[in-house]
Design a protein around this motif. Sequence first.
Motif, PDB file in Angstrom:
ATOM      1  N   THR A   5       1.163  13.309   8.113  1.00  0.00           N
ATOM      2  CA  THR A   5       0.794  12.323   7.111  1.00  0.00           C
ATOM      3  C   THR A   5       2.028  11.527   6.718  1.00  0.00           C
ATOM      4  OG1 THR A   5      -0.964  13.737   6.254  1.00  0.00           O
ATOM      5  CG2 THR A   5      -0.171  11.975   4.815  1.00  0.00           C
ATOM      6  N   TYR A   6       1.922  10.220   6.745  1.00  0.00           N
ATOM      7  CA  TYR A   6       3.041   9.345   6.426  1.00  0.00           C
ATOM      8  C   TYR A   6       2.831   8.681   5.072  1.00  0.00           C
ATOM      9  CZ  TYR A   6       4.574   9.858  11.256  1.00  0.00           C
ATOM     10  OH  TYR A   6       5.015  10.372  12.438  1.00  0.00           O
ATOM     11  N   ARG A   7       3.872   8.649   4.268  1.00  0.00           N
ATOM     12  CA  ARG A   7       3.817   7.932   2.999  1.00  0.00           C
ATOM     13  C   ARG A   7       3.870   6.429   3.276  1.00  0.00           C
ATOM     14  NH1 ARG A   7       7.823  11.850   2.642  1.00  0.00           N
ATOM     15  NH2 ARG A   7       7.450  13.560   1.172  1.00  0.00           N
ATOM     16  N   PRO A   8       3.191   5.613   2.460  1.00  0.00           N
ATOM     17  CA  PRO A   8       3.236   4.164   2.683  1.00  0.00           C
ATOM     18  C   PRO A   8       4.650   3.593   2.629  1.00  0.00           C
ATOM     19  CG  PRO A   8       1.447   4.724   1.195  1.00  0.00           C
ATOM     20  CD  PRO A   8       2.234   5.982   1.398  1.00  0.00           C
ATOM     21  N   SER A   9       5.537   4.208   1.851  1.00  0.00           N
ATOM     22  CA  SER A   9       6.912   3.715   1.741  1.00  0.00           C
ATOM     23  C   SER A   9       7.879   4.487   2.628  1.00  0.00           C
ATOM     24  CB  SER A   9       7.394   3.771   0.290  1.00  0.00           C
ATOM     25  OG  SER A   9       7.225   5.069  -0.256  1.00  0.00           O
ATOM     26  N   VAL A  27      10.908   2.192   3.774  1.00  0.00           N
ATOM     27  CA  VAL A  27      10.261   0.892   3.985  1.00  0.00           C
ATOM     28  C   VAL A  27      10.832  -0.107   2.987  1.00  0.00           C
ATOM     29  CG1 VAL A  27       8.101  -0.385   3.985  1.00  0.00           C
ATOM     30  CG2 VAL A  27       8.157   1.951   4.866  1.00  0.00           C
ATOM     31  N   ARG A  32      12.022   3.011  -5.384  1.00  0.00           N
ATOM     32  CA  ARG A  32      10.649   3.348  -5.753  1.00  0.00           C
ATOM     33  C   ARG A  32      10.558   3.782  -7.215  1.00  0.00           C
ATOM     34  NH1 ARG A  32       7.519   7.616  -6.191  1.00  0.00           N
ATOM     35  NH2 ARG A  32       8.834   9.160  -5.139  1.00  0.00           N
ATOM     36  N   GLY A  48       2.478   7.905  -3.027  1.00  0.00           N
ATOM     37  CA  GLY A  48       1.374   7.560  -2.146  1.00  0.00           C
ATOM     38  C   GLY A  48       0.959   6.105  -2.214  1.00  0.00           C
ATOM     39  N   GLU A  49       1.797   5.260  -2.843  1.00  0.00           N
ATOM     40  CA  GLU A  49       1.461   3.845  -3.020  1.00  0.00           C
ATOM     41  C   GLU A  49       2.361   2.943  -2.183  1.00  0.00           C
ATOM     42  OE1 GLU A  49       0.292   2.590  -7.235  1.00  0.00           O
ATOM     43  OE2 GLU A  49       1.735   4.195  -7.582  1.00  0.00           O
ATOM     44  N   GLN A  50       1.927   1.703  -2.050  1.00  0.00           N
ATOM     45  CA  GLN A  50       2.713   0.641  -1.429  1.00  0.00           C
ATOM     46  C   GLN A  50       3.386  -0.160  -2.542  1.00  0.00           C
ATOM     47  OE1 GLN A  50       0.516  -1.479   1.589  1.00  0.00           O
ATOM     48  NE2 GLN A  50       1.726  -3.342   1.310  1.00  0.00           N
ATOM     49  N   SER A  52       3.535  -2.944  -4.211  1.00  0.00           N
ATOM     50  CA  SER A  52       2.897  -4.214  -4.551  1.00  0.00           C
ATOM     51  C   SER A  52       3.701  -4.935  -5.630  1.00  0.00           C
ATOM     52  CB  SER A  52       1.469  -3.960  -5.040  1.00  0.00           C
ATOM     53  OG  SER A  52       1.473  -3.161  -6.202  1.00  0.00           O
ATOM     54  N   TRP A  98       9.817  -5.315   4.187  1.00  0.00           N
ATOM     55  CA  TRP A  98       8.918  -4.385   4.877  1.00  0.00           C
ATOM     56  C   TRP A  98       9.572  -3.792   6.118  1.00  0.00           C
ATOM     57  CZ3 TRP A  98       5.520  -3.201   1.494  1.00  0.00           C
ATOM     58  CH2 TRP A  98       5.014  -4.172   0.617  1.00  0.00           C
TER      59      TRP A  98
END
Length: 310
Positions: A5-9, A27, A32, A48-50, A52, A98
């Motif tokens: 499982t990969y974290r969005p960041s 990323v 963060r 677990g978020e990107q 934004s 990104w």
Amino acid sequence: MESETYRPSGEQWTIRHGGHEAVVVEVGGGLRSYTVDGRPVLFGYGEGEQASGGRGQLLMPWPNRVRDGQYDFGTGGSLQLALSEPAKHNAIHGLVRWSIWRAARQRDDSVTVACRLRPQQGWSWALDLSVTYALGDEGLTVTPSARNVGMTAAPFGFGAHPYLTAGESHVDQLRLTVPAATSLTVDDQSIPVGRAGVEGTDRDWRAGGVIGKAVIDTGFTDLTAGADGRWRVRVENPDTGAATSLWADAAAFPFTQVFTGDTLSEDLRRTSGVAVEPMSCPANALVSGEGLVVIEPGGSWSGEWGVTPR
């Protein structure tokens, strides 16, 4: 084989000093989170978020916007960047927020992340980028640098996009201080078209004032520095006395953008702190040349900014 499982960041690099803790991510190489004794001083995002709204991101090789994504810098013709802000027909916030960064060095209280920016659509130069995040008694110090490893002079600008918070539920509560004598006036593409003194206007935050219903998405310059050569933008929660300040070396960062989050998604709108963006140049610098750094082959640029929990 079990799937990973990969974290969005991406990978997370945590640094600590006393009660200070910051998390830097793979990323984009940005921040963060940053907390002091468990209190967020930056409005970050979850594991677990990107990222934004630009939260904590690094803005290189230009901050803010480029009109229509078009500019010319010694290439003999116009370069066309991808229009990453299609609603306003601009390229926005650089090329690396990104990108995948790597940890070049890490200690308990600091980490240096690095990224290679190479020629691509609308960009013709080779830069090696690095950013060091270091925690100390006074807070967080961030030292970005760029080295030209290419064969021709490269244009460059730096910005960062942290959101300051002081435990508020809504930015209306915060008292804001911005030591700037001049604001940038912009057109409907948010591109600077002039300058105006803030004296006697609703853009004068030098003495500090409660944000209230003010809508702010403004570039500022002519920032007054202290004896240490740094200017400081501060938010304070009058209800609790908690405060957070962003400082920057005035020589390296003669501009800042302040943003109250009015165009963010509904769940973040005016509830995610105040973005204070240290910038080496204003929006559209790749076109206007204002504040633009030119790095010769083999040359480099660096600056220093930081966040203090008071």
